[in-house]
Motif scaffolding. Structure first.
Motif, mmCIF file in Angstrom:
data_model
loop_
_atom_site.group_PDB
_atom_site.id
_atom_site.type_symbol
_atom_site.label_atom_id
_atom_site.label_comp_id
_atom_site.label_asym_id
_atom_site.label_seq_id
_atom_site.Cartn_x
_atom_site.Cartn_y
_atom_site.Cartn_z
ATOM 1 N N PRO A 1 48.976 36.021 12.359
ATOM 2 C CA PRO A 1 48.012 34.918 12.224
ATOM 3 C C PRO A 1 47.257 34.984 10.907
ATOM 4 O O PRO A 1 46.670 34.004 10.469
ATOM 5 N N ILE A 2 47.231 36.172 10.298
ATOM 6 C CA ILE A 2 46.593 36.365 8.996
ATOM 7 C C ILE A 2 47.561 37.145 8.109
ATOM 8 O O ILE A 2 48.500 37.764 8.612
ATOM 9 N N PRO A 3 47.377 37.129 6.789
ATOM 10 C CA PRO A 3 48.298 37.859 5.906
ATOM 11 C C PRO A 3 48.347 39.354 6.216
ATOM 12 O O PRO A 3 47.368 39.937 6.708
ATOM 13 N N PHE A 4 49.496 39.971 5.926
ATOM 14 C CA PHE A 4 49.684 41.396 6.191
ATOM 15 C C PHE A 4 48.602 42.240 5.531
ATOM 16 O O PHE A 4 48.059 43.175 6.127
ATOM 17 N N SER A 5 48.290 41.931 4.265
ATOM 18 C CA SER A 5 47.319 42.748 3.542
ATOM 19 C C SER A 5 45.913 42.594 4.109
ATOM 20 O O SER A 5 45.098 43.520 4.040
ATOM 21 N N MET A 6 45.601 41.426 4.706
ATOM 22 C CA MET A 6 44.291 41.245 5.332
ATOM 23 C C MET A 6 44.175 42.131 6.576
ATOM 24 O O MET A 6 43.130 42.747 6.827
ATOM 25 N N THR A 7 45.259 42.219 7.338
ATOM 26 C CA THR A 7 45.282 43.138 8.478
ATOM 27 C C THR A 7 45.075 44.572 8.006
ATOM 28 O O THR A 7 44.352 45.349 8.637
ATOM 29 N N ALA A 8 45.702 44.921 6.880
ATOM 30 C CA ALA A 8 45.564 46.275 6.336
ATOM 31 C C ALA A 8 44.096 46.575 6.018
ATOM 32 O O ALA A 8 43.595 47.673 6.310
ATOM 33 N N ILE A 9 43.395 45.617 5.441
ATOM 34 C CA ILE A 9 41.987 45.844 5.101
ATOM 35 C C ILE A 9 41.136 45.958 6.364
ATOM 36 O O ILE A 9 40.169 46.730 6.394
ATOM 37 N N LEU A 10 41.501 45.233 7.412
ATOM 38 C CA LEU A 10 40.798 45.398 8.693
ATOM 39 C C LEU A 10 40.923 46.833 9.199
ATOM 40 O O LEU A 10 39.953 47.415 9.701
ATOM 41 N N ILE A 11 42.122 47.401 9.087
ATOM 42 C CA ILE A 11 42.320 48.804 9.485
ATOM 43 C C ILE A 11 41.437 49.709 8.636
ATOM 44 O O ILE A 11 40.820 50.648 9.142
ATOM 45 N N LEU A 12 41.406 49.410 7.338
ATOM 46 C CA LEU A 12 40.604 50.185 6.401
ATOM 47 C C LEU A 12 39.127 50.200 6.804
ATOM 48 O O LEU A 12 38.419 51.185 6.605
ATOM 49 N N ILE A 13 38.672 49.110 7.404
ATOM 50 C CA ILE A 13 37.279 49.007 7.849
ATOM 51 C C ILE A 13 37.082 49.659 9.214
ATOM 52 O O ILE A 13 36.156 50.453 9.423
ATOM 53 N N LEU A 14 37.980 49.333 10.149
ATOM 54 C CA LEU A 14 37.762 49.708 11.560
ATOM 55 C C LEU A 14 37.893 51.213 11.812
ATOM 56 O O LEU A 14 37.138 51.773 12.613
ATOM 57 N N LEU A 15 38.847 51.864 11.151
ATOM 58 C CA LEU A 15 39.045 53.296 11.427
ATOM 59 C C LEU A 15 37.810 54.140 11.109
ATOM 60 O O LEU A 15 37.361 54.919 11.964
ATOM 61 N N PRO A 16 37.195 54.011 9.920
ATOM 62 C CA PRO A 16 35.999 54.822 9.668
ATOM 63 C C PRO A 16 34.759 54.311 10.390
ATOM 64 O O PRO A 16 33.932 55.116 10.834
ATOM 65 N N VAL A 17 34.614 52.976 10.525
ATOM 66 C CA VAL A 17 33.434 52.418 11.207
ATOM 67 C C VAL A 17 33.405 52.843 12.667
ATOM 68 O O VAL A 17 32.342 53.128 13.235
ATOM 69 N N SER A 18 34.581 52.916 13.287
ATOM 70 C CA SER A 18 34.655 53.334 14.690
ATOM 71 C C SER A 18 34.403 54.830 14.855
ATOM 72 O O SER A 18 34.174 55.301 15.978
ATOM 73 N N GLY A 19 34.474 55.571 13.758
ATOM 74 C CA GLY A 19 34.308 57.019 13.845
ATOM 75 C C GLY A 19 35.583 57.738 14.241
ATOM 76 O O GLY A 19 35.562 58.943 14.521
ATOM 77 N N ALA A 20 36.710 57.015 14.257
ATOM 78 C CA ALA A 20 37.972 57.639 14.662
ATOM 79 C C ALA A 20 38.426 58.665 13.635
ATOM 80 O O ALA A 20 38.905 59.751 13.985
ATOM 81 N N VAL A 21 38.290 58.328 12.346
ATOM 82 C CA VAL A 21 38.672 59.247 11.265
ATOM 83 C C VAL A 21 37.665 59.108 10.132
ATOM 84 O O VAL A 21 36.883 58.157 10.088
ATOM 85 N N SER A 22 37.706 60.034 9.215
ATOM 86 C CA SER A 22 36.794 59.994 8.079
ATOM 87 C C SER A 22 37.260 58.973 7.043
ATOM 88 O O SER A 22 38.438 58.590 6.999
ATOM 89 N N MET A 23 36.338 58.580 6.178
ATOM 90 C CA MET A 23 36.680 57.645 5.110
ATOM 91 C C MET A 23 37.672 58.275 4.141
ATOM 92 O O MET A 23 38.554 57.591 3.607
ATOM 93 N N ASP A 24 37.547 59.571 3.925
ATOM 94 C CA ASP A 24 38.477 60.263 3.028
ATOM 95 C C ASP A 24 39.914 60.139 3.527
ATOM 96 O O ASP A 24 40.839 59.918 2.742
#
Length: 488
Positions: free
Chosen positions: A70-93
């Motif tokens: 529904p959205i471009p592939f790279s936009m989904t990628a940036i969502l992952i980039l935001i959600l993983l550290p914001v959720s506390g699942a993994v570190s930003m590094d």
């Protein structure tokens, strides 16, 4: 190109057709991944810790977004980039670690190299020359269309770039021969372009983003490095066999007798003459590309990963005195694929570091799967079939790789010494290139279908044949070539 009508509108996405349906589906296709993420997060067993639970939930939603698009592939990628550290699942590094991978810089350098090549007539000259040699032979046009991306693959990474360069040449042939939409020959040649571009990534490591992702995952999970020559040696028989097999399948599935195209050779000769004698710029380009290829092949001797020779080639292209291309033009590349690739690599690392892959392999592990993975040749066949099934519902090769390679490696490690995690990871990665059945399986398929010359229905017959053939060929390699090399 006088007298050659390249229909640019055929290269554009037919936006008007079905626009109301896209508007209707997009909100639904945004909701489904969210619901799947919530379902995974809430329904996982209680013994799964927060970090792998959140990572699996986000990964599921991301894969669903990549599948439904529904959205471009790279936009989904940036969502992952935001959600993983914001959720506390993994570190930003860890989330940003994919951007530091040599794989990113290899694709970046390769795209810059392709930009330099596009500023010369060398690629067009080679394509016209092939069609001049083969064009008036029976089946020669299709052979030329399939062979062009194989040669391009040696120097140009990413199948999408090769497809973009090939399509105008195919339209030139259509104009010369008077082929119209709906003509069987037009369908066959267009499918030849899609299949040829898909197959072209098989033997050359930098020629497909999926290859680069696979090698990075194998290196990260197993601490084993696959060189340019390792990949070429492992895949060479498969690549060489698939080129004539693709030609044969398309001729069998589109059996209308192909008229020998009188005059095509003359027209190709005219176009070559129109380009003029090979220029000093083209000679320098060919010399640089050859140098890069030689340095890739000498990785075992020099110790240089493919990214270093590629950047050397890029620098040479813009060096005063050589000056094939302006440096500013070499920087004119699309960053969407790079973002997608980097986040895909980071996601693979997050799945490993949080233990999510370990949980997945434990859930899949049973007496039956352990038996399949404990038999060397049978395990290759199992992985090839499993990867094909997963690839049928994923809309890009990188997604298919990240969904299969880590799980396959983990299962192979649990199966014991009789199974080779490296080889099974390689099998899964290379099988992800072979998306012949559905349009959404690879970018070349999508680009060819969007011209309006072929439909999903046209992919079915040759797609079924080639899917079966590639699976069988992979199994045969597991019985012969790979054991001879000492991998099984």
């Amino acid at each position: 190109m006088a007298n050659v009508d390249i229909r640019q509108e055929d290269l554009e996405v037919p936006l008007k057709r079905g626009r109301w349906l896209v508007v209707l589906k997009s909100p639904i296709f945004m909701v489904v991944p969210i619901l799947l993420s919530i379902l995974v997060y809430t329904q996982l067993p209680a013994n799964v810790d927060y970090e792998p639970r959140a990572t699996l939930a986000i990964s599921t939603g991301a894969i669903a977004l990549w599948v439904l698009e529904p959205i471009p592939f790279s936009m989904t990628a940036i969502l992952i980039l935001i959600l993983l550290p914001v959720s506390g699942a993994v570190s930003m590094d860890l989330v940003l670690s994919g951007f530091a991978s040599p794989a990113i810089f290899l694709i970046l350098a390769g795209m810059m190299l392709a930009c330099g090549l596009e500023q010369t007539s060398l690629g067009k000259r080679m394509a016209f020359q092939l069609l001049y040699w083969f064009g008036e032979k029976r089946g020669g046009i299709l052979a030329g269309i399939i062979l062009i991306p194989q040669i391009m693959a040696i120097f140009i990474p990413a199948a999408a770039v090769r497809t973009t360069m090939l399509l105008p040449i195919v339209f030139s042939v259509f104009s010369i021969l008077g082929i119209e939409k709906g003509d069987v020959q037009g369908k066959k040649f267009m499918l030849g372009a899609a299949i040829g571009c898909n197959v072209s990534g098989t033997g050359i490591l930098p020629a497909a983003i999926g290859n680069v992702v696979t090698v990075d995952l194998i290196n990260y999970y197993l601490k084993q490095h696959i060189t340019y020559m390792d990949w070429l040696i492992l895949s060479l028989p498969l690549w060489l066999i698939l080129i004539p097999v693709s030609w044969w399948v398309l001729n069998r599935t589109f059996p209308k007798e192909e008229k020998v195209p009188k005059g095509l050779k003359k027209e190709m000769k005219r176009l070559i003459v129109e380009l003029g004698p090979i220029t000093a710029q083209e000679k320098r380009t060919l010399l640089i590309l050859t140098l890069v290829f030689v340095m890739w092949a000498m990785e075992d001797i020099t110790g240089w990963p493919p990214v270093i020779p590629t950047f050397i080639g890029v620098i040479l292209m813009a060096t005063p005195g050589i000056k094939i291309a302006n440096w500013e033009k070499l920087l004119d590349i699309k960053f969407g694929p790079l973002i997608l690739l980097a986040v895909t690599l980071s996601l693979g690392r997050a799945l490993f570091e949080t233990g999510a892959i370990k949980h997945i392999s434990q859930w899949l592990e049973n007496d039956y799967t352990l038996y399949l993975f404990s038999q060397p040749a049978l395990s290759v066949l199992t992985v090839a079939i499993l990867t094909q099934l997963i690839h049928k519902v994923t809309s890009n090769v990188s997604t298919a790789v990240i969904a299969t390679v880590p799980v396959v490696i983990s299962l192979a490690q649990h199966a014991g010494q009789s199974s080779s995690p490296l080889l099974l990871g390689f099998t899964a990665g290379i099988t992800c290139l072979f998306g012949f059945l559905f349009v959404v399986e690879t970018i070349p398929n999508v680009m060819v279908q969007q011209t309006g010359w072929v439909t999903q229905r046209d992919f079915i017959k040759p797609g079924i044949c080639l899917t079966i053939i590639t699976t069988v060929l992979t199994y045969v390699l597991a019985l012969t070539w790979w054991p001879w090399l000492g991998y099984l």
